[in-house]
Design a protein around this motif. Structure first.
Motif, PDB file in Angstrom:
ATOM      1  N   LEU A  39      11.351  -4.915   2.839  1.00 38.59           N
ATOM      2  CA  LEU A  39      10.289  -3.938   3.129  1.00 38.59           C
ATOM      3  C   LEU A  39      10.563  -2.558   2.532  1.00 38.59           C
ATOM      4  O   LEU A  39       9.660  -1.734   2.461  1.00 38.59           O
ATOM      5  CB  LEU A  39      10.053  -3.832   4.638  1.00 38.59           C
ATOM      6  N   ALA A  44       5.259  -1.787  -2.164  1.00 43.53           N
ATOM      7  CA  ALA A  44       5.008  -2.075  -0.752  1.00 43.53           C
ATOM      8  C   ALA A  44       4.107  -3.290  -0.553  1.00 43.53           C
ATOM      9  O   ALA A  44       4.342  -4.096   0.353  1.00 43.53           O
ATOM     10  CB  ALA A  44       4.395  -0.852  -0.070  1.00 43.53           C
ATOM     11  N   GLU A  48       5.353  -6.563   1.488  1.00 40.86           N
ATOM     12  CA  GLU A  48       4.655  -7.040   2.686  1.00 40.86           C
ATOM     13  C   GLU A  48       4.158  -8.464   2.500  1.00 40.86           C
ATOM     14  O   GLU A  48       4.167  -9.258   3.442  1.00 40.86           O
ATOM     15  CB  GLU A  48       3.496  -6.116   3.057  1.00 40.86           C
ATOM     16  N   ILE A  79       9.349  -4.813  11.717  1.00 43.88           N
ATOM     17  CA  ILE A  79       8.062  -4.632  11.039  1.00 43.88           C
ATOM     18  C   ILE A  79       7.139  -3.665  11.767  1.00 43.88           C
ATOM     19  O   ILE A  79       5.981  -3.505  11.382  1.00 43.88           O
ATOM     20  CB  ILE A  79       7.337  -5.991  10.868  1.00 43.88           C
ATOM     21  N   ARG A  82       4.407  -1.663  10.071  1.00 41.68           N
ATOM     22  CA  ARG A  82       3.537  -2.390   9.141  1.00 41.68           C
ATOM     23  C   ARG A  82       2.410  -3.061   9.929  1.00 41.68           C
ATOM     24  O   ARG A  82       2.602  -4.093  10.567  1.00 41.68           O
ATOM     25  CB  ARG A  82       4.323  -3.447   8.360  1.00 41.68           C
TER      26      ARG A  82
END
Length: 159
Positions: A39, A44, A48, A79, A82
């Motif tokens: 990550l 990005a 992801e 995470i 995210r």
């Protein structure tokens, strides 16, 4: 004419494949750390995507096992920033609740993503007539509603 340069994969494609390989090979003790490393990749979206694929693979493997809860908690801490990954993991937890006959809320199912609703209607691990009935009436897409309607008679038939 030499066109060999057209056969070369872009660097992010190579990193993506490398990340998927490493995540699949990681043991339980190293998994969270490796997810965190992935990550931090400069791309990005690619990072992801790789972690999302990994979460889907691992969640499917662990879904009905006792190990799922601890694994999901560990992944959540990694995470947490995210949104997409957090939602996906939360929806795997909802699939688990339905699969195990644990309590769930109608709003969680009707408010879930298209991905979740498709998974809930197509995966054989979900055998809740109540969940399928809800999706047959209130699924977001025609595909989800139809698939739920087709599966319902199979679940409601006496054995």
């Amino acid at each position: 004419m030499n066109i060999s340069h057209l056969d070369e994969e872009p660097a992010e494609h190579r990193r993506f494949a490398h990340y998927l390989h490493d995540l699949e090979a990681a043991d339980e003790a190293d998994e969270a750390g490796l997810v965190a490393v992935v990550l931090r990749d400069q791309d990005a979206a690619m990072a992801e995507s790789a972690v999302g694929r990994h979460l889907d693979r691992r969640a499917a493997q662990l879904l009905t096992t006792p190990a799922f809860t601890a694994w999901a908690h560990t992944m959540t801490t990694v995470i947490t920033e995210r949104d997409f990954l957090t939602r996906r993991l939360r929806e795997w937890g909802l699939l688990r609740s339905i699969a195990l006959g644990e309590p769930w809320a109608a709003e969680d199912i009707t408010g879930a993503s298209d991905w979740f609703q498709r998974m809930a209607t197509t995966t054989q691990i979900i055998s809740s007539p109540d969940a399928l009935r809800l999706l047959s009436d209130h699924g977001r897409t025609r595909r989800v509603r139809n698939t739920a309607r087709l599966r319902l008679p199979q679940l409601e038939e006496p054995n």
